[in-house]
Design an enzyme around this catalytic site. Structure first.
Site, mmCIF file in Angstrom:
data_model
loop_
_atom_site.group_PDB
_atom_site.id
_atom_site.type_symbol
_atom_site.label_atom_id
_atom_site.label_comp_id
_atom_site.label_asym_id
_atom_site.label_seq_id
_atom_site.Cartn_x
_atom_site.Cartn_y
_atom_site.Cartn_z
ATOM 1 N N HIS A 138 36.126 33.440 -59.651
ATOM 2 C CA HIS A 138 37.040 32.458 -60.243
ATOM 3 C C HIS A 138 37.924 33.063 -61.328
ATOM 4 O O HIS A 138 38.930 32.466 -61.712
ATOM 5 C CB HIS A 138 36.274 31.234 -60.763
ATOM 6 C CG HIS A 138 35.531 31.435 -62.051
ATOM 7 N ND1 HIS A 138 34.175 31.659 -62.097
ATOM 8 C CD2 HIS A 138 35.951 31.418 -63.330
ATOM 9 C CE1 HIS A 138 33.796 31.770 -63.362
ATOM 10 N NE2 HIS A 138 34.852 31.632 -64.126
ATOM 11 N N ASP A 168 30.662 33.384 -56.088
ATOM 12 C CA ASP A 168 31.542 33.542 -57.249
ATOM 13 C C ASP A 168 31.497 34.973 -57.788
ATOM 14 O O ASP A 168 31.403 35.200 -58.994
ATOM 15 C CB ASP A 168 31.183 32.549 -58.351
ATOM 16 C CG ASP A 168 32.316 32.386 -59.367
ATOM 17 O OD1 ASP A 168 33.453 32.790 -59.049
ATOM 18 O OD2 ASP A 168 32.069 31.874 -60.468
ATOM 19 N N GLY A 240 35.742 32.781 -71.162
ATOM 20 C CA GLY A 240 36.126 34.184 -71.316
ATOM 21 C C GLY A 240 34.972 35.133 -71.088
ATOM 22 O O GLY A 240 35.162 36.317 -70.829
ATOM 23 N N ASN A 241 33.724 34.628 -71.196
ATOM 24 C CA ASN A 241 32.556 35.438 -70.872
ATOM 25 C C ASN A 241 32.351 35.568 -69.363
ATOM 26 O O ASN A 241 31.526 36.377 -68.916
ATOM 27 C CB ASN A 241 31.282 34.832 -71.465
ATOM 28 C CG ASN A 241 31.019 35.266 -72.888
ATOM 29 O OD1 ASN A 241 31.147 34.476 -73.812
ATOM 30 N ND2 ASN A 241 30.653 36.516 -73.066
ATOM 31 N N SER A 242 33.055 34.776 -68.575
ATOM 32 C CA SER A 242 32.857 34.791 -67.123
ATOM 33 C C SER A 242 32.991 36.194 -66.556
ATOM 34 O O SER A 242 33.987 36.882 -66.794
ATOM 35 C CB SER A 242 33.877 33.878 -66.447
ATOM 36 O OG SER A 242 33.592 32.528 -66.678
ATOM 37 N N ILE A 297 21.934 30.395 -38.896
ATOM 38 C CA ILE A 297 21.110 29.951 -37.769
ATOM 39 C C ILE A 297 21.528 28.576 -37.257
ATOM 40 O O ILE A 297 20.975 28.099 -36.278
ATOM 41 C CB ILE A 297 19.613 29.950 -38.125
ATOM 42 C CG1 ILE A 297 19.310 28.993 -39.279
ATOM 43 C CG2 ILE A 297 19.142 31.372 -38.439
ATOM 44 C CD1 ILE A 297 17.812 28.848 -39.559
ATOM 45 N N GLY A 298 22.479 27.922 -37.940
ATOM 46 C CA GLY A 298 23.021 26.674 -37.402
ATOM 47 C C GLY A 298 22.172 25.444 -37.624
ATOM 48 O O GLY A 298 21.984 24.650 -36.707
#
Length: 507
Positions: A138, A168, A240-242, A297-298
């Site tokens: 992100h 992410d 901002g730490n992301s 595996i559906g």
């Protein structure tokens, strides 16, 4: 003095002599075991030496993006807390102020507004001397330009090597004339609740910020996606730490800081990090292939609650109950049915929350033993794991390499476009949507007569997966060469999937 008097005195703050308690004392209970002070490790006097060692490998990431009319300004994605929007004051019904706030809150963006630039900041860390950097998806998802600032203030342009919206995570690459300092991953499975940790990042643009805390919890599900398995920490994590690292006391990365829970936008001591052991395989694939291939595996599953277990006679409550089986998926081929309960994967007990993540980590083409509980019987079934049909997130260069962004088909009466950020926004498509999107349909044309509309997504042509207008054109040409009178399309919209035969002029 009786117990009630003693309790009342304690609550009122009255001081009592020890003899008052002695008169009411009963034989002492069995003493609880005392934890030896030697078994508790003393906290270090300072983290300065460890921070000095780690800081050079943590970087600031700056991105710029072009926002079109109607795009949001969320520059740090999952770091934000759930937002219910501004609170509207209560005004008398029908008053001018009520009308003003109603019109203001329900205003629509002007589609003719010129694009505008947005700047955003995040964090990351270097994992190889030749310049590979890990951050959050992100942070860089919509970026036109990405740059990385090292601790010595050196600014380097960065290229997005690969990104994955499901977990992410993203991998960047910078070119440096000299080897870069690095940090290494640790074993996040060994991190225990109460272990001390350090977070380093770029909160609110304040570079090189070090905060400390402990592991507050493990295996947190914050409803961010199918693969939630977060480490919770009270180390201060802010916007901002992301993408920054969460270190254990030995200086190993045990998590990638990704989200916070906050009512104010600032840290309240509840932050979340992607465990290193979950991230390592994704990062390796992004670095090697530019995208992630996941096992599939559906099946659609849910946790087995005590109520569900009681109603079906399963004791104790455990496993993942199958809520749906894809007709042509691996699970159906192995004999799984709706209502079955998957209790183990390769001999390891699982639940509905863990199953999608564990299956995703299995390489496509691998035969896997699944233990199923069905009406009191335990059935071992072998399932051949296939690649997930979801289209992977592609870096910008790979997306551009797919060829033409649009295709006009006059004889069929429709125009097709790539699924990119623009069409996702225009037609409200999900990040994981694959195929090509119909951007325009000619009135009374063959496509229109079959009920196709702008915004519909075509995922297969003649039972062949497609992900670009060029791929659609290739399969269409093959159908024409085979003298087909119609071409079979698998179309997806808000109502689900359906097969649509569209006539071809000239047979």
């Amino acid at each position: 003095m009786n117990h009630r008097v003693v309790l009342a005195a304690l609550l009122s703050g009255v001081s009592l002599p020890f003899s008052a308690f002695a008169q009411t004392a009963s034989p002492p209970p069995q003493a609880a075991p005392v934890v030896s002070a030697q078994a508790v490790h003393a906290a270090p006097e300072s983290f300065a030496d460890l921070a000095a060692q780690l800081l050079p490998a943590v970087v600031n990431i700056s991105t710029s993006a072009t926002l079109k009319a109607g795009d949001g300004d969320d520059d740090d994605g999952p770091d934000d807390s759930p937002d219910d929007g501004p609170q509207v004051p209560q005004f008398p019904p029908g008053s001018p102020m009520e009308k003003f706030f109603h019109d203001y809150m329900n205003r629509k963006p002007n589609p003719d507004e010129p694009p505008r630039k947005m700047q955003a900041l995040g964090s990351g860390f270097i994992i190889s001397p030749d310049g590979y950097i890990v951050t959050n998806n992100h942070v860089v998802k919509d970026a036109d330009k990405v740059s990385v600032t090292l601790q010595d203030d050196t600014v380097l342009p960065a290229k997005i090597i690969g990104r994955d919206g499901r977990t992410d995570l993203a991998v960047l690459k910078v070119e440096s004339p000299k080897p870069l300092p690095t940090v290494s991953f640790g074993d996040s499975d060994k991190a225990r609740v109460g272990d001390r940790v350090l977070a380093i990042g770029n909160p609110f643009g304040l570079s090189g910020t070090v905060t400390s805390g402990i592991v507050s919890s493990r295996g947190r599900d914050i409803n961010h996606g199918l693969y939630d398995d977060y480490i919770q920490t009270d180390a201060s994590i802010n916007r901002g730490n992301s993408g920054g690292p969460l270190f254990d006391i030995n200086g190993h990365v045990i998590g990638i800081n990704t989200a916070i829970y906050s009512s104010s936008g600032g840290s309240i001591g509840i932050g979340f990090a992607i465990p290193a052991n979950d991230a390592r395989g994704v990062i390796d694939q992004l670095r090697r292939d530019g995208h992630v291939s996941r096992g599939w595996i559906g099946v659609r599953v849910q946790d087995v609650t005590h109520d569900i277990a009681d109603s079906i006679g399963l004791k104790p409550a455990r496993g993942a109950m199958i809520a749906g089986v894809e007709a042509k998926g691996p699970a159906a081929a192995a004999g799984m049915k709706t209502g079955d309960v998957i209790t183990a994967l390769n001999g390891t007990a699982i639940d509905g929350h863990a199953l999608p993540r564990l299956v995703a980590e299995i390489a496509p083409g691998t035969k896997t033993r699944v233990t199923v509980w069905r009406k009191g019987q335990v059935l071992p079934l072998d399932v051949m794991v296939k690649a997930s049909p979801e289209a992977p997130d592609m870096p910008p260069e790979a997306a551009k390499a797919k060829g033409k962004s649009s295709l006009s088909l006059a004889d069929i009466g429709m125009t097709l476009g790539m699924i990119d950020d623009e069409t996702r926004h225009k037609f409200s498509l999900s990040d994981s949507q694959r195929g090509v999107v119909i951007t325009d349909v000619t009135q009374d044309g063959p496509a229109s007569s079959r009920g196709l509309q702008a915004g519909d997504v075509i995922t297969e042509v003649q039972q062949v997966d497609i992900d670009s207008p060029d791929a659609f054109s290739k399969e269409l040409s093959r159908a024409r060469q085979q003298k087909k009178h119609s071409v079979l399309l698998l179309v997806q919209n808000s109502d689900g999937l359906r097969w649509v035969p569209v006539p071809l002029n000239g047979g």
